[in-house]
Structure formats: structure tokens, C-alpha cells
Design an enzyme around this catalytic site. Structure first.
Site, PDB file in Angstrom:
ATOM      1  N   ASN A 102      -1.697   1.390  -1.337  1.00  0.00           N
ATOM      2  CA  ASN A 102      -0.480   2.164  -1.606  1.00  0.00           C
ATOM      3  C   ASN A 102      -0.117   3.025  -0.404  1.00  0.00           C
ATOM      4  O   ASN A 102      -0.989   3.462   0.354  1.00  0.00           O
ATOM      5  CB  ASN A 102      -0.665   3.056  -2.840  1.00  0.00           C
ATOM      6  CG  ASN A 102      -0.963   2.239  -4.086  1.00  0.00           C
ATOM      7  OD1 ASN A 102      -0.679   1.041  -4.129  1.00  0.00           O
ATOM      8  ND2 ASN A 102      -1.553   2.870  -5.092  1.00  0.00           N
ATOM      9  N   ASP A 104       2.002   5.671  -0.989  1.00  0.00           N
ATOM     10  CA  ASP A 104       2.747   6.743  -1.682  1.00  0.00           C
ATOM     11  C   ASP A 104       2.090   8.123  -1.624  1.00  0.00           C
ATOM     12  O   ASP A 104       2.617   9.079  -2.192  1.00  0.00           O
ATOM     13  CB  ASP A 104       2.995   6.334  -3.150  1.00  0.00           C
ATOM     14  CG  ASP A 104       1.687   6.108  -3.930  1.00  0.00           C
ATOM     15  OD1 ASP A 104       1.724   5.330  -4.909  1.00  0.00           O
ATOM     16  OD2 ASP A 104       0.641   6.698  -3.568  1.00  0.00           O
ATOM     17  N   HIS A 119      -2.502   0.062   4.242  1.00  0.00           N
ATOM     18  CA  HIS A 119      -1.120  -0.340   4.562  1.00  0.00           C
ATOM     19  C   HIS A 119      -0.259   0.805   5.064  1.00  0.00           C
ATOM     20  O   HIS A 119       0.965   0.727   5.008  1.00  0.00           O
ATOM     21  CB  HIS A 119      -0.476  -0.987   3.319  1.00  0.00           C
ATOM     22  CG  HIS A 119      -1.132  -2.274   2.916  1.00  0.00           C
ATOM     23  ND1 HIS A 119      -0.941  -2.860   1.684  1.00  0.00           N
ATOM     24  CD2 HIS A 119      -2.003  -3.069   3.570  1.00  0.00           C
ATOM     25  CE1 HIS A 119      -1.655  -3.978   1.618  1.00  0.00           C
ATOM     26  NE2 HIS A 119      -2.320  -4.122   2.744  1.00  0.00           N
ATOM     27  N   CYS A 127       7.452   6.160  16.864  1.00  0.00           N
ATOM     28  CA  CYS A 127       8.391   5.528  17.806  1.00  0.00           C
ATOM     29  C   CYS A 127       7.883   4.137  18.189  1.00  0.00           C
ATOM     30  O   CYS A 127       6.700   3.967  18.516  1.00  0.00           O
ATOM     31  CB  CYS A 127       8.504   6.387  19.068  1.00  0.00           C
ATOM     32  SG  CYS A 127       9.375   5.553  20.397  1.00  0.00           S
ATOM     33  N   CYS A 151      13.819   8.529  19.169  1.00  0.00           N
ATOM     34  CA  CYS A 151      12.593   9.280  19.493  1.00  0.00           C
ATOM     35  C   CYS A 151      12.944  10.448  20.416  1.00  0.00           C
ATOM     36  O   CYS A 151      13.705  10.272  21.379  1.00  0.00           O
ATOM     37  CB  CYS A 151      11.621   8.328  20.185  1.00  0.00           C
ATOM     38  SG  CYS A 151      10.214   9.140  20.948  1.00  0.00           S
ATOM     39  N   GLY A 191      -5.295  -1.714 -10.606  1.00  0.00           N
ATOM     40  CA  GLY A 191      -3.834  -1.790 -10.522  1.00  0.00           C
ATOM     41  C   GLY A 191      -3.333  -2.589  -9.345  1.00  0.00           C
ATOM     42  O   GLY A 191      -2.363  -2.207  -8.703  1.00  0.00           O
ATOM     43  N   THR A 192      -4.020  -3.730  -9.060  1.00  0.00           N
ATOM     44  CA  THR A 192      -3.501  -4.582  -7.997  1.00  0.00           C
ATOM     45  C   THR A 192      -3.421  -6.023  -8.476  1.00  0.00           C
ATOM     46  O   THR A 192      -4.269  -6.502  -9.218  1.00  0.00           O
ATOM     47  CB  THR A 192      -4.348  -4.491  -6.709  1.00  0.00           C
ATOM     48  OG1 THR A 192      -3.737  -5.292  -5.686  1.00  0.00           O
ATOM     49  CG2 THR A 192      -5.782  -4.942  -6.925  1.00  0.00           C
TER      50      THR A 192
HETATM   51  C1  BV8 Z   1      -2.267  -9.504   8.119  1.00  0.00           C
HETATM   52  C2  BV8 Z   1       4.399  -2.978   3.137  1.00  0.00           C
HETATM   53  C3  BV8 Z   1      -3.004 -10.592  10.121  1.00  0.00           C
HETATM   54  C4  BV8 Z   1       4.194  -1.552   2.950  1.00  0.00           C
HETATM   55  C5  BV8 Z   1       2.978  -4.670   2.183  1.00  0.00           C
HETATM   56  C6  BV8 Z   1      -4.951 -14.419   4.512  1.00  0.00           C
HETATM   57  C7  BV8 Z   1      -5.550 -13.556   5.417  1.00  0.00           C
HETATM   58  C8  BV8 Z   1      -4.766 -12.652   6.130  1.00  0.00           C
HETATM   59  C9  BV8 Z   1      -3.368 -12.590   5.934  1.00  0.00           C
HETATM   60  C10 BV8 Z   1      -2.795 -13.459   5.040  1.00  0.00           C
HETATM   61  C11 BV8 Z   1      -3.573 -14.378   4.346  1.00  0.00           C
HETATM   62  N1  BV8 Z   1      -2.740 -15.084   3.553  1.00  0.00           N
HETATM   63  C12 BV8 Z   1      -1.455 -14.646   3.714  1.00  0.00           C
HETATM   64  C13 BV8 Z   1      -1.457 -13.673   4.640  1.00  0.00           C
HETATM   65  C14 BV8 Z   1      -0.275 -12.970   5.084  1.00  0.00           C
HETATM   66  C15 BV8 Z   1       0.016 -11.741   4.215  1.00  0.00           C
HETATM   67  C16 BV8 Z   1      -0.214 -11.960   2.755  1.00  0.00           C
HETATM   68  O1  BV8 Z   1      -1.251 -11.568   2.206  1.00  0.00           O
HETATM   69  N2  BV8 Z   1       0.776 -12.530   2.085  1.00  0.00           N
HETATM   70  C17 BV8 Z   1       0.646 -12.748   0.648  1.00  0.00           C
HETATM   71  C18 BV8 Z   1       1.878 -12.206  -0.076  1.00  0.00           C
HETATM   72  C19 BV8 Z   1       0.432 -14.236   0.419  1.00  0.00           C
HETATM   73  N3  BV8 Z   1      -0.776 -10.634   4.694  1.00  0.00           N
HETATM   74  C20 BV8 Z   1      -0.305  -9.943   5.754  1.00  0.00           C
HETATM   75  O2  BV8 Z   1       0.707 -10.244   6.373  1.00  0.00           O
HETATM   76  C21 BV8 Z   1      -1.086  -8.704   6.151  1.00  0.00           C
HETATM   77  N4  BV8 Z   1      -1.291  -8.755   7.590  1.00  0.00           N
HETATM   78  O3  BV8 Z   1      -3.071 -10.075   7.441  1.00  0.00           O
HETATM   79  O4  BV8 Z   1      -2.228  -9.579   9.526  1.00  0.00           O
HETATM   80  C22 BV8 Z   1      -2.188 -11.855  10.007  1.00  0.00           C
HETATM   81  C23 BV8 Z   1      -0.916 -11.860  10.562  1.00  0.00           C
HETATM   82  C24 BV8 Z   1      -0.151 -13.040  10.453  1.00  0.00           C
HETATM   83  C25 BV8 Z   1      -0.650 -14.160   9.759  1.00  0.00           C
HETATM   84  C26 BV8 Z   1      -1.932 -14.101   9.169  1.00  0.00           C
HETATM   85  C27 BV8 Z   1      -2.697 -12.947   9.308  1.00  0.00           C
HETATM   86  C28 BV8 Z   1      -0.264  -7.441   5.869  1.00  0.00           C
HETATM   87  C29 BV8 Z   1      -0.277  -7.135   4.408  1.00  0.00           C
HETATM   88  C30 BV8 Z   1       0.464  -5.815   4.137  1.00  0.00           C
HETATM   89  C31 BV8 Z   1       1.873  -6.147   3.741  1.00  0.00           C
HETATM   90  N5  BV8 Z   1       2.581  -4.932   3.389  1.00  0.00           N
HETATM   91  N6  BV8 Z   1       3.855  -3.710   1.973  1.00  0.00           N
HETATM   92  C32 BV8 Z   1       5.154  -1.131   1.863  1.00  0.00           C
HETATM   93  O5  BV8 Z   1       6.382  -1.236   2.064  1.00  0.00           O
HETATM   94  O6  BV8 Z   1       4.637  -0.691   0.832  1.00  0.00           O
HETATM   95  S1  BV8 Z   1       2.413  -5.580   0.859  1.00  0.00           S
HETATM   96  C33 BV8 Z   1       2.688  -4.823  -0.639  1.00  0.00           C
HETATM   97  O7  BV8 Z   1       1.840  -5.528  -1.563  1.00  0.00           O
HETATM   98  C34 BV8 Z   1       2.231  -3.366  -0.746  1.00  0.00           C
HETATM   99  O8  BV8 Z   1       1.667  -2.869   0.441  1.00  0.00           O
HETATM  100  C35 BV8 Z   1       1.170  -3.388  -1.837  1.00  0.00           C
HETATM  101  O9  BV8 Z   1       0.218  -2.464  -1.578  1.00  0.00           O
HETATM  102  C36 BV8 Z   1       0.669  -4.768  -1.700  1.00  0.00           C
HETATM  103  C37 BV8 Z   1      -0.123  -5.288  -2.877  1.00  0.00           C
HETATM  104  O10 BV8 Z   1       0.664  -5.165  -4.050  1.00  0.00           O
HETATM  105  P1  BV8 Z   1      -0.044  -4.427  -5.306  1.00  0.00           P
HETATM  106  O11 BV8 Z   1      -0.441  -3.063  -4.883  1.00  0.00           O
HETATM  107  O12 BV8 Z   1      -1.086  -5.298  -5.864  1.00  0.00           O
HETATM  108  O13 BV8 Z   1       1.175  -4.271  -6.310  1.00  0.00           O
HETATM  109  P2  BV8 Z   1       1.777  -5.400  -7.265  1.00  0.00           P
HETATM  110  O14 BV8 Z   1       3.112  -4.920  -7.728  1.00  0.00           O
HETATM  111  O15 BV8 Z   1       1.653  -6.740  -6.613  1.00  0.00           O
HETATM  112  O16 BV8 Z   1       0.783  -5.417  -8.531  1.00  0.00           O
HETATM  113  C38 BV8 Z   1       0.715  -4.274  -9.370  1.00  0.00           C
HETATM  114  C39 BV8 Z   1      -0.420  -4.547 -10.347  1.00  0.00           C
HETATM  115  O17 BV8 Z   1      -0.619  -3.381 -11.154  1.00  0.00           O
HETATM  116  C40 BV8 Z   1      -0.130  -5.694 -11.313  1.00  0.00           C
HETATM  117  O18 BV8 Z   1      -1.274  -6.503 -11.423  1.00  0.00           O
HETATM  118  C41 BV8 Z   1       0.146  -4.968 -12.646  1.00  0.00           C
HETATM  119  O19 BV8 Z   1      -0.295  -5.740 -13.759  1.00  0.00           O
HETATM  120  C42 BV8 Z   1      -0.712  -3.749 -12.509  1.00  0.00           C
HETATM  121  N7  BV8 Z   1      -0.290  -2.578 -13.281  1.00  0.00           N
HETATM  122  C43 BV8 Z   1       0.982  -2.175 -13.547  1.00  0.00           C
HETATM  123  N8  BV8 Z   1       0.927  -1.019 -14.263  1.00  0.00           N
HETATM  124  C44 BV8 Z   1      -0.392  -0.689 -14.410  1.00  0.00           C
HETATM  125  C45 BV8 Z   1      -1.171  -1.684 -13.797  1.00  0.00           C
HETATM  126  N9  BV8 Z   1      -2.514  -1.656 -13.785  1.00  0.00           N
HETATM  127  C46 BV8 Z   1      -3.112  -0.617 -14.410  1.00  0.00           C
HETATM  128  N10 BV8 Z   1      -2.431   0.381 -15.020  1.00  0.00           N
HETATM  129  C47 BV8 Z   1      -1.084   0.373 -15.040  1.00  0.00           C
HETATM  130  N11 BV8 Z   1      -0.419   1.371 -15.670  1.00  0.00           N
HETATM  131 ZN    ZN Z   2       9.307   7.215  21.979  1.00  0.00          ZN
END
Ligand code: BV8
Ligand code: ZN
Length: 249
Positions: A102, A104, A119, A127, A151, A191-192
Site C-alpha cells: 500500500n 496510503d 511500492h 524530480c 522542480c 487483504g491482497t
Molecule cells: C517489477 C502503483 C521488475 C502504485 C502498483 C513476475 C516477477 C516480476 C514482475 C512481474 C512478474 N510477472 C508480472 C510482472 C510485472 C508486474 C506484475 O506483477 N504484473 C501483474 C499485474 C501480473 N510487476 C511489476 O511490474 C513490478 N515491477 O517487477 O520490476 C520487472 C520489470 C519489468 C518486467 C518484469 C519485471 C511493479 C509492481 C508494482 C506495481 N504498482 N501500483 C499505486 O498507484 O498504488 S500495483 C497495485 O497492485 C498496488 O500497488 C497494490 O499494492 C498492488 C496489489 O494489489 P492489492 O494490494 O492486492 O489490492 P487488490 O485490489 O488487488 O486486492 C485487494 C484484496 O483485498 C482482495 O483480495 C480483496 O478480496 C481483499 N479485501 C477487500 N476488502 C477486505 C479484503 N481483505 C480483508 N478485509 C477486507 N475488509
Molecule cells: Zn530536479
């Protein structure tokens, strides 16, 4: 939720080495929209449209206004009992690592002693050219022709200090998170949806190294198969119950 004959109850009572991975779900009960729930942030926008560097370069005003909107939401909400329970657990355990996806700032606002931010943090910006830190809430001060402020040091573009898709995670944070997952006795996945890597690899790492792995979520996820146990329910209710077990005489 009853911890009937689950090993979790005894484990909690001896206040083990704990590693927690939190996602957007822990903040949902504070009123912060998640990403992939039906009413989540991605329901309206696609991640590739907003949470990536190219989208920012193509349309910085659109991306900044999305983050500004999220900053405004976050400024109006408060941490919930789930955040507070984790902050309390950290004080009871000799080794407690909180790793969050998160951005936040709610774990920090709940008094969590230490937070590993995989993240980034929406309250920070920097910048693009010289990395000088900048105010994240600068949009309110947009000048009359809506240009984004530059900047103060080198006039470069300012970006949110969050990790976008395709960007590397902060190396030191990821290393510390992996190290804690490998050495903990209890891993809590809270919660992920477990779809974003490499953050979602942490529970696998913990299990491979002998930890008891527990998921806390409103529903089963893509990584439920890794867990020893999945506790279905809101984290704001379940985490205080786990804390109570820790405090059990
Ligand atoms: C990277 C920006 C190297 C910030 C976000 C394998 C290895 C490495 C990389 C990859 C790989 N496979 C694919 C990749 C690429 C990619 C990736 O994972 N893509 C996915 C979608 C397939 N990963 C990357 O690009 C990462 N970088 O690895 O660099 C690289 C580079 C290039 C190529 C390869 C490798 C960067 C990842 C970060 C991306 N940034 N956001 C922002 O604006 O916030 S991602 C975004 O999703 C958020 O950051 C968030 O944190 C993240 C995960 O989401 P969740 O937190 O799980 O939230 P979600 O809504 O999905 O789920 C909520 C859950 O809560 C649900 O299950 C729900 O049921 C539950 N819930 C709801 N209410 C409750 C609850 N649970 C309990 N109580 C409740 N009340
Ligand atoms: Zn600068």
C-alpha cells in the site's frame, strides 16, 4: 472466526517471529478503494493507463490528477482496527516485520513502529531529473494555466514516489522483506489479491522456509493454495482477534 484446534492459536500465544504482507484490502474498511474489487480503482481505469511511466510521460496531468484524487481520499480517512492491531502486535513480538504494498501511509498513521514500503508512498514525490524530493500535494497550487509545477532545483518534472508497473521495487526494501519472509515462523498475508509480483512471491518464500502461512481476506485468492490456513472475513475484525490470542494469559 474460531481458531478451534488450529496451530495458529498456540503459535500466536508464544509471540513468534512474524512477517506480514498487507495489500489494499486492509485499508478498505477505512474507506480507501482497493484496486481489483468490483468497486475498486481499476474498475474505472486500467493499470496500464495510469500506473506506469509511459502513461505519465504521455499525460502527466491525467496521472497526477488520479494521484491527487487518491491523496485527497487518504487525507479524509483514518486507520482502522486492522491497522491498529498490527501496530500492537509489533510491540508484543521480538521480531515483527510489516511489509506493505500500500502507498496510503495508514500503517504509519496507526503507529506501526516500522513499515517496509514495497511500492512507495503517495505522500512523497520527486524530480525525474535530479531526484530532489518534492511535495506530493502540489496540484492544489497549480498555476493559472494548469501547468504542473517544476522542480525547484533543476526545473525537471515531478513524479509520485510510487513504484509503477515495469519499474523495479526499491532494492533494500525488497531484500529486507525477503529476508524476513525467509526467517519468520508465522507469515500473515492480509487483504491482497496476490496478483502483483514480486510482492506476491513472499508467502511462497515463507512457506519454503518452514513458516506457518495464513491468509486473511474476504474471499479466496489466487494464492490461497499456498496457505496453511485462510481466515475468511474483514481484516478489521480478524486481526484484533489474533491480537487477543497473543494477549491470552
Ligand atoms: C517489477 C502503483 C521488475 C502504485 C502498483 C513476475 C516477477 C516480476 C514482475 C512481474 C512478474 N510477472 C508480472 C510482472 C510485472 C508486474 C506484475 O506483477 N504484473 C501483474 C499485474 C501480473 N510487476 C511489476 O511490474 C513490478 N515491477 O517487477 O520490476 C520487472 C520489470 C519489468 C518486467 C518484469 C519485471 C511493479 C509492481 C508494482 C506495481 N504498482 N501500483 C499505486 O498507484 O498504488 S500495483 C497495485 O497492485 C498496488 O500497488 C497494490 O499494492 C498492488 C496489489 O494489489 P492489492 O494490494 O492486492 O489490492 P487488490 O485490489 O488487488 O486486492 C485487494 C484484496 O483485498 C482482495 O483480495 C480483496 O478480496 C481483499 N479485501 C477487500 N476488502 C477486505 C479484503 N481483505 C480483508 N478485509 C477486507 N475488509
Ligand atoms: Zn530536479
Amino acid at each position: 472466526m474460531e481458531l478451534k484446534d488450529s496451530p495458529l492459536k498456540d503459535l500466536l500465544r508464544r509471540r513468534p517471529r512474524i512477517c506480514v504482507l498487507s495489500g489494499a484490502g486492509i485499508s478498505a474498511e477505512s474507506g480507501v478503494p482497493t484496486f481489483r474489487d468490483p468497486d475498486g480503482l481499476w474498475a474505472k481505469f486500467k493499470p496500464e493507463e495510469l500506473a506506469n511511466f509511459q502513461a505519465f510521460i504521455n499525460n502527466p496531468e491525467l496521472v497526477w490528477s488520479w494521484y491527487q484524487h487518491r491523496i485527497e481520499v487518504i487525507r479524509k480517512v483514518k486507520p482502522n482496527p486492522g491497522h491498529f492491531a498490527l501496530a500492537e502486535m509489533a510491540k508484543l513480538c521480538t521480531e515483527f516485520t510489516l511489509v506493505t504494498q500500500n502507498v496510503d501511509n495508514l500503517h504509519q498513521r496507526a503507529g506501526q513502529p516500522e513499515v517496509i514500503e514495497l511500492h512507495g508512498n503517495i505522500e512523497r514525490a520527486y524530480c525525474l531529473d535530479c531526484n530532489t524530493p518534492a511535495a506530493a500535494d502540489h496540484l492544489e497550487k497549480l498555476d493559472e494555466n494548469q501547468r504542473l509545477p517544476r522542480c525547484t532545483e533543476c526545473n525537471g518534472m515531478i513524479r509520485p514516489d510510487v513504484v509503477w508497473f515495469g519499474e523495479m521495487l526499491p532494492e533494500e526494501s525488497l531484500r529486507r522483506a525477503e529476508n524476513s519472509a525467509q526467517n519468520c515462523e508465522l507469515f500473515l498475508c492480509v487483504g491482497t489479491s496476490g496478483v502483483v509480483f514480486p510482492a506476491a512471491s513472499l508467502p511462497f518464500l515463507a512457506k519454503e522456509n518452514g513458516a506457518y502461512v495464513v491468509e486473511i481476506n474476504r474471499q479466496h485468492t489466487e494464492i490461497s493454495h499456498v496457505m496453511h490456513e485462510t481466515l475468511i472475513g474483514p481484516s478489521g475484525e480478524i486481526l484484533p482477534r489474533l491480537l487477543a490470542e497473543m494477549n491470552h494469559p
